[in-house]
Design an enzyme around this catalytic site. Structure first.
Site, mmCIF file in Angstrom:
data_model
loop_
_atom_site.group_PDB
_atom_site.id
_atom_site.type_symbol
_atom_site.label_atom_id
_atom_site.label_comp_id
_atom_site.label_asym_id
_atom_site.label_seq_id
_atom_site.Cartn_x
_atom_site.Cartn_y
_atom_site.Cartn_z
ATOM 1 N N ARG A 132 -64.630 -5.379 1.814
ATOM 2 C CA ARG A 132 -64.943 -4.310 2.686
ATOM 3 C C ARG A 132 -66.657 -4.130 2.342
ATOM 4 N NH1 ARG A 132 -60.893 0.440 4.495
ATOM 5 N NH2 ARG A 132 -59.971 -0.958 6.231
ATOM 6 N N SER A 143 -59.949 -3.372 9.074
ATOM 7 C CA SER A 143 -60.817 -1.915 9.828
ATOM 8 C C SER A 143 -60.588 -2.084 11.381
ATOM 9 C CB SER A 143 -62.168 -2.251 9.568
ATOM 10 O OG SER A 143 -62.430 -1.894 8.193
ATOM 11 N N TYR A 239 -62.593 0.304 -1.527
ATOM 12 C CA TYR A 239 -61.384 1.085 -1.405
ATOM 13 C C TYR A 239 -61.444 2.211 -2.444
ATOM 14 C CZ TYR A 239 -59.707 -2.346 1.719
ATOM 15 O OH TYR A 239 -59.337 -3.153 3.011
HETATM 16 P P1 NAD Z 1 -58.723 2.840 4.558
HETATM 17 O O1 NAD Z 1 -58.612 2.401 3.219
HETATM 18 O O2 NAD Z 1 -59.965 2.534 5.443
HETATM 19 O O3 NAD Z 1 -58.456 4.408 4.643
HETATM 20 C C1 NAD Z 1 -57.565 5.095 3.408
HETATM 21 C C2 NAD Z 1 -58.127 6.366 2.964
HETATM 22 O O4 NAD Z 1 -57.108 6.984 2.398
HETATM 23 C C3 NAD Z 1 -59.272 5.982 2.113
HETATM 24 O O5 NAD Z 1 -60.398 6.852 2.814
HETATM 25 C C4 NAD Z 1 -58.890 6.607 0.938
HETATM 26 O O6 NAD Z 1 -59.972 7.296 0.101
HETATM 27 C C5 NAD Z 1 -57.760 7.778 1.166
HETATM 28 N N1 NAD Z 1 -56.807 7.957 0.332
HETATM 29 C C6 NAD Z 1 -56.276 7.247 -0.560
HETATM 30 N N2 NAD Z 1 -55.257 8.115 -1.402
HETATM 31 C C7 NAD Z 1 -55.411 9.127 -0.922
HETATM 32 C C8 NAD Z 1 -54.962 10.374 -1.353
HETATM 33 N N3 NAD Z 1 -54.062 10.641 -2.156
HETATM 34 N N4 NAD Z 1 -55.047 11.692 -0.331
HETATM 35 C C9 NAD Z 1 -56.102 11.555 0.381
HETATM 36 N N5 NAD Z 1 -56.593 10.513 0.694
HETATM 37 C C10 NAD Z 1 -56.362 9.273 0.090
HETATM 38 O O7 NAD Z 1 -57.349 2.393 5.506
HETATM 39 P P2 NAD Z 1 -57.140 2.238 6.812
HETATM 40 O O8 NAD Z 1 -57.493 0.744 7.251
HETATM 41 O O9 NAD Z 1 -57.696 3.452 7.651
HETATM 42 O O10 NAD Z 1 -55.605 2.168 7.091
HETATM 43 C C11 NAD Z 1 -54.906 3.577 6.450
HETATM 44 C C12 NAD Z 1 -53.556 3.283 6.830
HETATM 45 O O11 NAD Z 1 -52.966 3.106 7.899
HETATM 46 C C13 NAD Z 1 -52.828 2.051 5.911
HETATM 47 O O12 NAD Z 1 -51.624 2.527 5.194
HETATM 48 C C14 NAD Z 1 -52.580 1.018 6.985
HETATM 49 O O13 NAD Z 1 -51.639 0.110 6.452
HETATM 50 C C15 NAD Z 1 -52.212 1.654 8.014
HETATM 51 N N6 NAD Z 1 -52.300 1.184 9.333
HETATM 52 C C16 NAD Z 1 -51.082 1.467 9.976
HETATM 53 C C17 NAD Z 1 -51.011 0.710 11.231
HETATM 54 C C18 NAD Z 1 -49.880 0.983 12.067
HETATM 55 O O14 NAD Z 1 -49.637 0.394 13.270
HETATM 56 N N7 NAD Z 1 -48.917 1.526 11.694
HETATM 57 C C19 NAD Z 1 -52.034 0.064 11.776
HETATM 58 C C20 NAD Z 1 -53.081 -0.049 10.908
HETATM 59 C C21 NAD Z 1 -53.184 0.803 9.881
#
Ligand code: NAD
Length: 414
Positions: A132, A143, A239
């Site tokens: 990233r 992303s 991350y």
């Molecule tokens: P990302 O890494 O950009 O964002 C995750 C955020 O969570 C980060 O900003 C991190 O600081 C925060 N975080 C971590 N631990 C934390 C905690 N204990 N409390 C609060 N915040 C915390 O990830 P992303 O690309 O935005 O993806 C987020 C989630 O969505 C992932 O689990 C990903 O797999 C999921 N996702 C799901 C789908 C779907 O269709 N279901 C599609 C895309 C992404």
């Protein structure tokens, strides 16, 4: 890159095999860039149908249509879900030594799949491993797909909520705006904040990374302050790092009031390569009003909410907890367009003088390879498989110190 006389590199795009997958790994909009860079594209007949791209939309841009075997006979195969996310896929028999496979692999969740591909002698690039960094953003499928998912999560919540999102003043009275709480303000979270704001909701958000505060506020949401003292800094590859069990418990106590006051919660918290932190307990959900909705985007990684079940809706005292999977697959036209552009940018990095160079000196390419030469070459995946780690590559030799007496580049150019 200019077109060359060297043989063109053939890229094959099979139809996706994973159940429910509607996306395709390249959309027609990505084709001109690839053709110009020296690639020929062969698409399995019907590969783009579910994404809204019939065969003619590809042939109009210079691709040819072929059978599944034709597609796997290419130099490079690109897929949304490599081998249909199945370590026993029938397509493994179509792989061969030296074939390059590029796509989403989930290598830490599915190390057996990496091992199975390695066993065929194919070279496997997992696009989730793209770092990233600013330079690599244009190749970052996590992303691009998370931004789509964040948007769709809000629409789904708005559809399920028995209330409106915006403030509405009418002759029959005033309706208060819905309260939306976003947990995790990474890519999906920020996409969700922007969409919920556009729909007129009052939005609050929380993230363990202090750097997220400004981004949350710039989108017009309130940042929920939880005095956690976690010293949370961004870890490797852009991350967050994982919280301790104790810190998560404290987080739950501090967050309970905000949870109870919310109509909609969208959870997106994750630390890459780990199971999702369980942040919202069943007890906390019981404090919410009946009819409220939780969309758990981290469902496939175990979920951010205690009762989450991936792919299902669980009812806790009238609160719907929806464990969504593959939301980008519900917007396949644009999700495929963005995924395809990520793939095209990645492939273009691998081409040097009109030929694919696996050893190209590029960190994005080198960090993404997980199988090569018949072996699993990523040490974290090897660890998951119980294999001995490979020696880490030598760090590059330091650049020679500039010689005070040597001429400057400007002088040399004269
Ligand atoms: P990302 O890494 O950009 O964002 C995750 C955020 O969570 C980060 O900003 C991190 O600081 C925060 N975080 C971590 N631990 C934390 C905690 N204990 N409390 C609060 N915040 C915390 O990830 P992303 O690309 O935005 O993806 C987020 C989630 O969505 C992932 O689990 C990903 O797999 C999921 N996702 C799901 C789908 C779907 O269709 N279901 C599609 C895309 C992404």
């Amino acid at each position: 890159m200019a077109e060359t006389d060297t043989p063109r590199i053939v890229v094959g795009v099979p139809k996706e095999e994973r159940a429910g997958e509607t996306r395709v790994a390249l959309s027609p909009t990505a084709l001109p860039q690839l053709t110009k860079a020296g690639f020929d594209i062969v698409i399995e007949s019907g590969a783009g149908d579910a994404a809204g791209y019939p065969d003619s939309t590809f042939t109009d841009r210079g691709a040819r249509i072929g059978s599944r075997d034709d597609v796997f006979a290419a130099d490079i195969v690109v897929q949304v879900n490599v081998m249909g996310a199945d370590a026993a896929s029938a397509d493994l028999a179509r792989l061969r030594e030296g074939l390059i496979v590029v796509g989403a692999v989930a290598p830490f969740a599915r190390p057996e799949l990496v091992k199975a591909v390695a066993g065929t002698g194919a070279v496997l690039y997992a696009l989730e491993m793209v770092p990233r960094t600013t330079r690599a953003q244009s190749m970052d499928i996590l992303s691009s797909q998370a931004a789509v998912a964040g948007y769709k999560a809000v629409l789904l919540a708005a559809n399920e909520l028995p209330k409106m999102f915006p403030l509405l003043t009418t002759a029959a009275g005033t309706i208060a705006p819905a309260k939306v709480f976003i947990v995790g303000a990474g890519v999906a979270g920020l996409g969700a904040i922007a969409t919920a704001r556009r729909l007129g909701a009052l939005v609050e958000a929380y993230d363990v990374r202090p750097a997220a505060r400004e981004e949350v506020q710039s989108l017009g949401a309130r940042f929920v302050e939880l005095p956690l003292e976690t010293d949370q800094e961004e870890g490797s590859g852009g991350y967050a790092t994982q919280l301790s069990d104790e810190a998560i418990k404290k987080q739950q106590e501090l967050m309970a009031k905000t949870v109870a006051a919310s109509d909609v919660i969208i959870t997106t918290a994750q630390v890459q390569g780990t199971t999702a932190p369980q942040i919202i307990t069943t007890e906390m959900i019981k404090g919410m009003g009946a009819g409220s909705v939780i969309i758990d985007l981290a469902a496939e990684q175990g979920g951010n909410c205690e009762p989450t079940v991936a792919g299902e809706t669980v009812d806790i005292d009238g609160v719907k907890v929806i464990g969504v999977v593959n939301l980008p697959g519900e917007i396949p036209v644009h999700a495929s367009q963005l995924f395809g552009k990520n793939v095209a940018n990645f492939l273009c990095l691998m081409v040097v003088d009109g030929a694919v160079d696996l050893d190209v000196d590029d960190d994005v390419i080198q960090q993404s390879v997980v199988a090569r030469g018949g072996d699993v070459v990523n040490n974290r995946v090897r660890e998951a498989l119980g294999l001995v780690p490979l020696p880490e590559p030598e760090p590059p030799a330091p650049a020679p110190e500039p010689d005070a007496e040597s001429e400057s580049p400007e002088e040399a150019a004269k």
